[in-house]
Design a protein around this motif. Structure first.
Motif, PDB file in Angstrom:
ATOM      1  N   LEU A 252       8.076  -4.073  -2.979  1.00 48.34           N
ATOM      2  CA  LEU A 252       7.037  -3.306  -3.268  1.00 48.34           C
ATOM      3  C   LEU A 252       6.649  -2.802  -1.054  1.00 48.34           C
ATOM      4  O   LEU A 252       6.836  -4.032  -0.151  1.00 48.34           O
ATOM      5  CB  LEU A 252       5.621  -4.236  -3.694  1.00 48.34           C
ATOM      6  CG  LEU A 252       5.256  -4.531  -4.958  1.00 48.34           C
ATOM      7  CD1 LEU A 252       3.923  -5.308  -4.940  1.00 48.34           C
ATOM      8  CD2 LEU A 252       5.742  -3.900  -5.756  1.00 48.34           C
ATOM      9  N   GLU A 253       7.339  -1.286  -1.720  1.00 46.30           N
ATOM     10  CA  GLU A 253       7.086  -0.452   0.010  1.00 46.30           C
ATOM     11  C   GLU A 253       6.886   0.315  -0.218  1.00 46.30           C
ATOM     12  O   GLU A 253       7.555   1.488  -1.226  1.00 46.30           O
ATOM     13  CB  GLU A 253       8.994  -1.011   0.542  1.00 46.30           C
ATOM     14  CG  GLU A 253       8.876  -2.179   1.653  1.00 46.30           C
ATOM     15  CD  GLU A 253      10.376  -2.685   1.416  1.00 46.30           C
ATOM     16  OE1 GLU A 253      11.148  -1.353   2.157  1.00 46.30           O
ATOM     17  OE2 GLU A 253      10.887  -3.678   2.010  1.00 46.30           O
ATOM     18  N   ILE A 254       6.633   1.295   0.797  1.00 41.26           N
ATOM     19  CA  ILE A 254       6.541   3.180   0.572  1.00 41.26           C
ATOM     20  C   ILE A 254       8.077   3.131   0.669  1.00 41.26           C
ATOM     21  O   ILE A 254       8.687   3.234   0.913  1.00 41.26           O
ATOM     22  CB  ILE A 254       5.670   3.637   1.940  1.00 41.26           C
ATOM     23  CG1 ILE A 254       4.242   2.766   1.999  1.00 41.26           C
ATOM     24  CG2 ILE A 254       5.828   5.042   1.327  1.00 41.26           C
ATOM     25  CD1 ILE A 254       3.476   3.238   3.204  1.00 41.26           C
ATOM     26  N   GLY A 255       8.153   4.124  -0.845  1.00 39.48           N
ATOM     27  CA  GLY A 255       9.558   5.166  -0.737  1.00 39.48           C
ATOM     28  C   GLY A 255      10.646   3.538  -1.966  1.00 39.48           C
ATOM     29  O   GLY A 255      11.297   4.955  -2.426  1.00 39.48           O
ATOM     30  N   MET A 256       9.578   2.822  -2.277  1.00 42.48           N
ATOM     31  CA  MET A 256      10.767   2.613  -3.364  1.00 42.48           C
ATOM     32  C   MET A 256       9.633   2.826  -5.092  1.00 42.48           C
ATOM     33  O   MET A 256       9.094   3.282  -4.722  1.00 42.48           O
ATOM     34  CB  MET A 256       9.406   1.061  -3.709  1.00 42.48           C
ATOM     35  CG  MET A 256      10.984   0.418  -1.750  1.00 42.48           C
ATOM     36  SD  MET A 256      12.587  -0.272  -2.468  1.00 42.48           S
ATOM     37  CE  MET A 256      12.976  -1.339  -1.500  1.00 42.48           C
ATOM     38  N   THR A 257      10.873   2.811  -5.656  1.00 47.39           N
ATOM     39  CA  THR A 257      10.539   3.199  -6.946  1.00 47.39           C
ATOM     40  C   THR A 257       9.639   2.134  -7.913  1.00 47.39           C
ATOM     41  O   THR A 257       9.243   1.114  -7.246  1.00 47.39           O
ATOM     42  CB  THR A 257      11.794   3.399  -8.198  1.00 47.39           C
ATOM     43  OG1 THR A 257      12.985   4.188  -7.234  1.00 47.39           O
ATOM     44  CG2 THR A 257      11.779   3.449  -9.512  1.00 47.39           C
ATOM     45  N   ALA A 258       8.476   2.980  -8.688  1.00 51.33           N
ATOM     46  CA  ALA A 258       7.149   2.094  -8.449  1.00 51.33           C
ATOM     47  C   ALA A 258       7.567   1.853  -9.963  1.00 51.33           C
ATOM     48  O   ALA A 258       7.077   2.196 -11.288  1.00 51.33           O
ATOM     49  CB  ALA A 258       5.650   3.567  -9.009  1.00 51.33           C
ATOM     50  N   ASP A 259       8.427   0.787  -9.829  1.00 54.73           N
ATOM     51  CA  ASP A 259       8.291  -0.022 -11.320  1.00 54.73           C
ATOM     52  C   ASP A 259       7.463  -1.686 -11.030  1.00 54.73           C
ATOM     53  O   ASP A 259       8.084  -2.820  -9.847  1.00 54.73           O
ATOM     54  CB  ASP A 259       9.573  -1.052 -11.213  1.00 54.73           C
ATOM     55  CG  ASP A 259      10.784   0.542 -11.497  1.00 54.73           C
ATOM     56  OD1 ASP A 259      10.411   1.256 -12.203  1.00 54.73           O
ATOM     57  OD2 ASP A 259      12.030   0.060 -12.050  1.00 54.73           O
ATOM     58  N   LEU A 260       6.539  -1.727 -12.173  1.00 53.34           N
ATOM     59  CA  LEU A 260       5.506  -2.630 -11.214  1.00 53.34           C
ATOM     60  C   LEU A 260       5.122  -3.710 -12.293  1.00 53.34           C
ATOM     61  O   LEU A 260       5.230  -3.727 -13.227  1.00 53.34           O
ATOM     62  CB  LEU A 260       4.194  -2.062 -11.236  1.00 53.34           C
ATOM     63  CG  LEU A 260       4.585  -0.974  -9.746  1.00 53.34           C
ATOM     64  CD1 LEU A 260       3.431  -0.058  -9.225  1.00 53.34           C
ATOM     65  CD2 LEU A 260       5.091  -1.723  -7.981  1.00 53.34           C
TER      66      LEU A 260
END
Ligand code: NIG
Ligand code: FE
Length: 412
Positions: free
Chosen positions: A371-379
């Protein structure tokens, strides 16, 4: 007069969640009482909820009800596409036959090859879908699928097309791996070198032409291919610029880890019998160790992979289901977290890294797994109090929510 802060528009803000960011520095990279914002399928902001800028304006705000948010799980080594099953071989093994005995008698991988060749593309898709559904129900948003039960041009490509089709139909990202060098097909019995020539001259080039393969894998073992034969496969893959992976040192040490490292493989998988030199070579090459506790458990192996040596050498460790009908008929990545800890003595944090950031590395997918800014939002959202629960409670499934590429698939 104070100038108004510019508004930051987002598609989605998640609040009332703890974040297991998997960033290094603190255990699990944890942020308690956190928040996370998404825009255009990517993470645009994350941190403590109290520091969420007032200027963040979202179309939708979702309450995570105090659960833990992790990166979507990544299953980086599967043989999910196949027809039939091998329950009868399980019964044979319980009567005392070994995996090798069954393979040499014409069963094993080759029996799944017969069933897979007989299945139409539609039948193969239908047979694979329930397995995929079970994986996704445990928080998987990215996975790898290998061929290797076709063992001829038409059927290897058929398997890869089915894998691509699963991705399109089910909202999961799939990387495909061509594993034509998985076993010697019956029509090439006693002519393994000729089969390797077919793999190198026809099957790999066709898979590249049709853009069906994202990587190449091989099975280096006495019942499969020698390191000299695997080397020919790797030279072809390298010439065609396909990333490389290897089933290495699972049942014996044929120097698989060092061979994978020599070709700068993304990963070397299994590794129960790898030597110290092999591990040192992997460390130098940046090759990820993919450990497969399901196969170790199901084959009742006695020699665990050299985890302490991998750690000491600084090799990244990933964990995967190895979902396949012969050695690991499981679709539970959560169970693999538990087995990685109980059988291989990983810590729960190492196990979680193994299905997030390190699994991403094994697939060369640098846009996910943390989880980091710019990463794909797969949560994935979990109904747990502590992240270690994911590895601790075997047989449980606390998944509460899924976001894939910024789209809410499920939420409590
Ligand atoms: O990863 N080791 C080789 N391949 C699979 C087993 C495949 C099978 O038995 O069908 C594995 O364990
Ligand atoms: Fe495998």
């Amino acid at each position: 007069m104070i100038a108004a802060e510019p508004m930051i528009d987002c598609d989605l803000v998640l609040v009332n969640v703890a974040l297991a960011t998997m960033r290094s520095g603190t255990p699990y990279g944890a942020v308690r009482d956190g928040a996370l914002a998404v825009r255009d399928g990517r993470i645009t902001w994350l941190g403590a909820r109290a520091s969420l800028p007032r200027s963040v304006r979202a179309t939708a705000e979702l309450d995570g009800k105090g659960g833990w948010l992790t990166p979507g799980f990544i299953d980086c080594h599967t043989h999910l596409v196949y027809a039939g099953n091998r329950a009868h071989e399980f019964e044979q093994r319980l009567q005392g036959a070994s995996y090798e005995d069954i393979a040499r008698a014409g069963g094993g991988i080759v029996s799944t090859v017969q069933a897979t060749r007989s299945a139409s593309e539609a039948e193969l898709l239908r047979a694979s879908e329930p397995r995929l559904a079970r994986l996704l129900a445990e928080g998987v948003t990215t996975m790898e699928i290998k061929s290797g039960y076709g063992l001829d041009l038409a059927n290897e490509l058929k398997m890869l097309r089915v894998a691509r089709g699963l991705c399109a139909a089910h909202g999961v990202d799939v990387q495909t791996t061509l594993l034509a060098a998985h076993a010697v097909p019956p029509e090439y019995a006693g002519r393994a070198d000729d089969y390797i020539a077919l793999v190198c001259d026809e099957i790999i080039p066709a898979a590249v032409r049709e853009r069906l393969a994202d990587a190449v894998d091989a099975y280096c073992e006495s019942i499969a291919f020698s390191s000299a034969q695997v080397r020919r496969v790797f030279e072809t893959a390298q010439r065609l610029r396909l990333p490389i992976k290897l089933h290495a040192d699972q049942r014996s040490d044929l120097g698989g880890a060092a061979l994978a490292a020599e070709f700068a493989a993304r990963s070397a998988d299994h590794l129960e019998h790898s030597s110290a030199e092999g591990i040192a070579a992997m460390a130098r090459a940046g090759t990820v160790a993919v450990l497969l506790p399901g196969a170790y458990y199901f084959l009742r192996e006695q020699r665990p992979p050299p985890v302490a040596d991998l750690r000491a050498a600084g090799v990244s460790i990933a964990i995967s289901t190895d979902c396949n009908p012969g050695t690991s008929p499981t679709t539970s990545l959560l169970l693999m977290l538990n087995m990685a800890c109980t059988l291989f003595r990983l810590t729960p944090e190492e196990a979680l890294s193994g299905v997030t950031c390190n699994a991403a590395q094994a697939l060369g997918a640098s846009d996910r797994g943390r989880l980091e800014i710019g990463m794909t939002a797969d949560l994935a959202l979990w109904d747990i109090d502590e992240p270690a629960e994911l590895a601790y409670a075997f047989g449980a499934n606390p998944l509460a929510g899924i976001v894939h590429r910024g789209n809410v698939v499920r939420w409590p």
